[in-house]
Enzyme design. Structure first.
Site, PDB file in Angstrom:
ATOM      1  N   THR A 228       0.377  -7.741   6.056  1.00  0.00           N
ATOM      2  CA  THR A 228      -0.590  -8.264   5.081  1.00  0.00           C
ATOM      3  C   THR A 228      -1.321  -7.082   4.438  1.00  0.00           C
ATOM      4  O   THR A 228      -2.373  -7.267   3.833  1.00  0.00           O
ATOM      5  CB  THR A 228      -1.640  -9.187   5.742  1.00  0.00           C
ATOM      6  OG1 THR A 228      -2.260  -8.463   6.811  1.00  0.00           O
ATOM      7  CG2 THR A 228      -1.029 -10.469   6.266  1.00  0.00           C
ATOM      8  N   ARG A 230       0.017  -3.467   2.670  1.00  0.00           N
ATOM      9  CA  ARG A 230       0.591  -3.072   1.376  1.00  0.00           C
ATOM     10  C   ARG A 230       2.107  -3.043   1.543  1.00  0.00           C
ATOM     11  O   ARG A 230       2.616  -2.570   2.571  1.00  0.00           O
ATOM     12  CB  ARG A 230       0.102  -1.684   0.944  1.00  0.00           C
ATOM     13  CG  ARG A 230      -1.305  -1.675   0.367  1.00  0.00           C
ATOM     14  CD  ARG A 230      -1.414  -2.427  -0.977  1.00  0.00           C
ATOM     15  NE  ARG A 230      -2.772  -2.441  -1.503  1.00  0.00           N
ATOM     16  CZ  ARG A 230      -3.663  -3.401  -1.311  1.00  0.00           C
ATOM     17  NH1 ARG A 230      -3.358  -4.467  -0.582  1.00  0.00           N
ATOM     18  NH2 ARG A 230      -4.865  -3.315  -1.845  1.00  0.00           N
ATOM     19  N   ASP A 254       3.045 -10.790   3.309  1.00  0.00           N
ATOM     20  CA  ASP A 254       2.129 -11.216   2.244  1.00  0.00           C
ATOM     21  C   ASP A 254       2.165 -10.197   1.103  1.00  0.00           C
ATOM     22  O   ASP A 254       1.547 -10.404   0.065  1.00  0.00           O
ATOM     23  CB  ASP A 254       0.696 -11.336   2.783  1.00  0.00           C
ATOM     24  CG  ASP A 254      -0.253 -11.919   1.737  1.00  0.00           C
ATOM     25  OD1 ASP A 254       0.071 -12.985   1.175  1.00  0.00           O
ATOM     26  OD2 ASP A 254      -1.297 -11.293   1.459  1.00  0.00           O
ATOM     27  N   GLU A 259       6.188  -5.821  -5.605  1.00  0.00           N
ATOM     28  CA  GLU A 259       5.545  -7.101  -5.936  1.00  0.00           C
ATOM     29  C   GLU A 259       4.935  -7.147  -7.339  1.00  0.00           C
ATOM     30  O   GLU A 259       4.753  -8.221  -7.912  1.00  0.00           O
ATOM     31  CB  GLU A 259       4.451  -7.436  -4.906  1.00  0.00           C
ATOM     32  CG  GLU A 259       3.215  -6.548  -5.005  1.00  0.00           C
ATOM     33  CD  GLU A 259       2.144  -6.903  -3.973  1.00  0.00           C
ATOM     34  OE1 GLU A 259       2.484  -6.999  -2.778  1.00  0.00           O
ATOM     35  OE2 GLU A 259       0.985  -7.085  -4.363  1.00  0.00           O
ATOM     36  N   HIS A 291       0.723 -12.178  -1.841  1.00  0.00           N
ATOM     37  CA  HIS A 291      -0.557 -11.455  -1.773  1.00  0.00           C
ATOM     38  C   HIS A 291      -1.727 -12.449  -1.794  1.00  0.00           C
ATOM     39  O   HIS A 291      -2.636 -12.339  -2.610  1.00  0.00           O
ATOM     40  CB  HIS A 291      -0.667 -10.454  -2.930  1.00  0.00           C
ATOM     41  CG  HIS A 291      -1.462  -9.241  -2.548  1.00  0.00           C
ATOM     42  ND1 HIS A 291      -1.040  -7.961  -2.763  1.00  0.00           N
ATOM     43  CD2 HIS A 291      -2.678  -9.124  -1.949  1.00  0.00           C
ATOM     44  CE1 HIS A 291      -1.948  -7.105  -2.329  1.00  0.00           C
ATOM     45  NE2 HIS A 291      -2.951  -7.790  -1.823  1.00  0.00           N
TER      46      HIS A 291
HETATM   47  P1  NAI Z   1     -10.266  -0.271   6.814  1.00  0.00           P
HETATM   48  O1  NAI Z   1     -10.447   0.948   5.982  1.00  0.00           O
HETATM   49  O2  NAI Z   1     -11.440  -0.923   7.433  1.00  0.00           O
HETATM   50  O3  NAI Z   1      -9.223   0.072   7.993  1.00  0.00           O
HETATM   51  C1  NAI Z   1      -8.043   0.804   7.807  1.00  0.00           C
HETATM   52  C2  NAI Z   1      -7.695   1.477   9.115  1.00  0.00           C
HETATM   53  O4  NAI Z   1      -6.442   2.151   8.944  1.00  0.00           O
HETATM   54  C3  NAI Z   1      -8.729   2.533   9.546  1.00  0.00           C
HETATM   55  O5  NAI Z   1      -9.114   2.340  10.903  1.00  0.00           O
HETATM   56  C4  NAI Z   1      -7.990   3.848   9.362  1.00  0.00           C
HETATM   57  O6  NAI Z   1      -8.394   4.853  10.302  1.00  0.00           O
HETATM   58  C5  NAI Z   1      -6.556   3.413   9.593  1.00  0.00           C
HETATM   59  N1  NAI Z   1      -5.589   4.374   9.088  1.00  0.00           N
HETATM   60  C6  NAI Z   1      -5.725   5.244   8.053  1.00  0.00           C
HETATM   61  N2  NAI Z   1      -4.610   5.995   7.954  1.00  0.00           N
HETATM   62  C7  NAI Z   1      -3.765   5.578   8.925  1.00  0.00           C
HETATM   63  C8  NAI Z   1      -2.475   5.984   9.336  1.00  0.00           C
HETATM   64  N3  NAI Z   1      -1.816   6.988   8.729  1.00  0.00           N
HETATM   65  N4  NAI Z   1      -1.910   5.353  10.383  1.00  0.00           N
HETATM   66  C9  NAI Z   1      -2.573   4.346  11.023  1.00  0.00           C
HETATM   67  N5  NAI Z   1      -3.800   3.935  10.689  1.00  0.00           N
HETATM   68  C10 NAI Z   1      -4.390   4.550   9.657  1.00  0.00           C
HETATM   69  O7  NAI Z   1      -9.433  -1.280   5.906  1.00  0.00           O
HETATM   70  P2  NAI Z   1      -9.340  -2.877   6.059  1.00  0.00           P
HETATM   71  O8  NAI Z   1     -10.434  -3.519   5.289  1.00  0.00           O
HETATM   72  O9  NAI Z   1      -9.142  -3.235   7.471  1.00  0.00           O
HETATM   73  O10 NAI Z   1      -7.983  -3.149   5.226  1.00  0.00           O
HETATM   74  C11 NAI Z   1      -6.717  -2.704   5.695  1.00  0.00           C
HETATM   75  C12 NAI Z   1      -5.703  -2.847   4.579  1.00  0.00           C
HETATM   76  O11 NAI Z   1      -5.505  -4.248   4.298  1.00  0.00           O
HETATM   77  C13 NAI Z   1      -6.151  -2.271   3.211  1.00  0.00           C
HETATM   78  O12 NAI Z   1      -5.821  -0.889   3.121  1.00  0.00           O
HETATM   79  C14 NAI Z   1      -5.374  -3.078   2.227  1.00  0.00           C
HETATM   80  O13 NAI Z   1      -4.173  -2.392   1.927  1.00  0.00           O
HETATM   81  C15 NAI Z   1      -5.025  -4.370   2.983  1.00  0.00           C
HETATM   82  N6  NAI Z   1      -5.625  -5.565   2.367  1.00  0.00           N
HETATM   83  C16 NAI Z   1      -4.790  -6.594   2.020  1.00  0.00           C
HETATM   84  C17 NAI Z   1      -5.289  -7.750   1.464  1.00  0.00           C
HETATM   85  C18 NAI Z   1      -4.393  -8.912   1.128  1.00  0.00           C
HETATM   86  O14 NAI Z   1      -4.841  -9.850   0.442  1.00  0.00           O
HETATM   87  N7  NAI Z   1      -3.162  -8.944   1.570  1.00  0.00           N
HETATM   88  C19 NAI Z   1      -6.730  -7.874   1.176  1.00  0.00           C
HETATM   89  C20 NAI Z   1      -7.526  -6.756   1.644  1.00  0.00           C
HETATM   90  C21 NAI Z   1      -6.981  -5.633   2.194  1.00  0.00           C
END
Ligand code: NAI
Length: 326
Positions: A228, A230, A254, A259, A291
């Site tokens: 869910t 990217r 998702d 996409e 998405h």
């Molecule tokens: P966040 O910034 O709170 O958490 C992201 C986590 O990934 C952090 O703990 C970070 O340290 C970690 N991270 C960074 N680089 C990494 C790597 N190389 N390997 C492993 N972990 C790594 O972000 P949040 O809010 O939890 O969102 C996560 C992702 O969800 C977003 O980046 C976005 O792509 C996706 N998203 C998808 C949505 C959808 O509708 N499908 C909606 C909102 C977000």
């Protein structure tokens, strides 16, 4: 104040129109995505508001600056579609870091349960008065090991949901949380031990194609993959091969690497040009939503509220906590 709103969906307009009126921002809604061909539509606007599949590269940023646009407001959390480095000192870039992490984490679990309990198949069968159970055998989540990649806002909520199901949770994060009881392991260990893997990390150069033919070799046979986050975290063709080889038990997606040209649009009655997507969708053990994980009433309200306050803060020259700096 005027703001050009690109890639408008029906569901965006009510909350943005209401909050815009209340805060003296006139949104000009465009269905088209922002790119080099459409950027001229921002003429006369103080801000532009974009979503996940708008293209904000160096050329678009230059043109926005020429047009006098001061703020680029992302109405989403991910910003891989924006050249943030290039934007530095040229235009303020703001995002909505969290609108409802619950919405995304809950959708990830909804996809997982639907897939492993074959609910999508049962739904179609019973509508056709077919009450046979053949081929609908699932498995218990209780006692299974789930590997969570990325333990930020969404990943942590997903972990708690999984714990509620009695699952063993292991996790990988490039920056592990120090203040937590999360059982962190190396990525290869997570790949080899997990019955289910769920992705909640951002798309970066490092995470691009985290699942490819090489990493698929390391996975447990029958693993369920949930994405869910990217699309480009997963090499979709390698995923397809892994499914055909029966190595991957199921995939819940998702998001999808390609996409941008397909998701959010109605192609029913058309022939889809993307063979990989068409083949994935045809698989009985693949579920695709377009998405949709963020799409709850609570999230839409929060997105509009935060975006409007981001734009106002930037245009008034105030400090904005959601400004993106690289
Ligand atoms: P966040 O910034 O709170 O958490 C992201 C986590 O990934 C952090 O703990 C970070 O340290 C970690 N991270 C960074 N680089 C990494 C790597 N190389 N390997 C492993 N972990 C790594 O972000 P949040 O809010 O939890 O969102 C996560 C992702 O969800 C977003 O980046 C976005 O792509 C996706 N998203 C998808 C949505 C959808 O509708 N499908 C909606 C909102 C977000």
């Amino acid at each position: 104040m005027k703001a050009a709103f690109f890639d408008t969906k029906q569901y965006d307009m009510p909350s943005f129109e209401k909050l815009g009126k209340e805060n003296n921002i006139k949104f000009k809604f465009y269905e088209t995505k922002l790119n080099e061909d459409t950027v001229a539509l921002a003429k006369g606007c103080d801000a532009v508001c974009v979503f996940v599949n708008d293209t904000v590269n160096a050329a678009v940023i230059d043109r926005l600056c020429e047009l006098g646009v001061k703020v680029l407001a992302l109405r989403c959390a991910g910003y891989n579609n924006v050249d943030i480095k290039y934007a530095k000192d040229k235009i303020k870039v703001v995002s909505v870091p969290a609108y409802s992490p619950y919405a995304v984490a809950e959708h990830a679990m909804a996809l997982l349960l639907t897939s492993i309990r074959r609910v999508h198949k049962a739904f179609i069968r019973t509508r056709d008065h077919n009450f046979s159970l053949n081929g609908l055998t699932g498995f218990d989540l209780h006692g299974k090991t789930v590997g969570v990649v990325g333990t930020g806002k969404i990943g942590r909520i997903f972990i708690n949901i999984c714990r509620g199901f009695g699952m063993n949770v292991i996790a990988y994060d490039k920056f592990p949380a120090k203040d937590s009881d999360i059982d962190y392991v190396e990525l290869d260990e997570l790949f080899s031990r997990s019955d289910i893997i769920s992705f909640h990390c951002p798309l970066t150069e490092e995470t691009y194609h985290m699942i490819d033919s090489k990493s698929i070799d390391k996975l447990k046979k029958g693993v369920v993959i949930v994405n869910t986050s990217r699309g480009a975290l997963i090499d979709a063709e390698a995923l397809l091969e892994g499914i055909k080889a029966r190595k991957i038990g199921a995939a819940c997606l998702d998001v999808y690497e390609e996409e941008a040209d397909v998701f959010f649009q109605d192609f029913s009655g058309h022939i889809i040009a993307d063979d990989t997507l068409a083949r994935l969708i045809s698989m009985p053990n693949v579920i695709v939503t377009s998405h949709q994980a963020f799409l709850t009433e609570e999230a839409l309200h929060n997105i509009a509220e935060t975006t409007v306050s981001n734009i106002l803060a930037c245009l008034k020259g105030e400090e904005c906590p959601n400004e993106l700096h690289i």
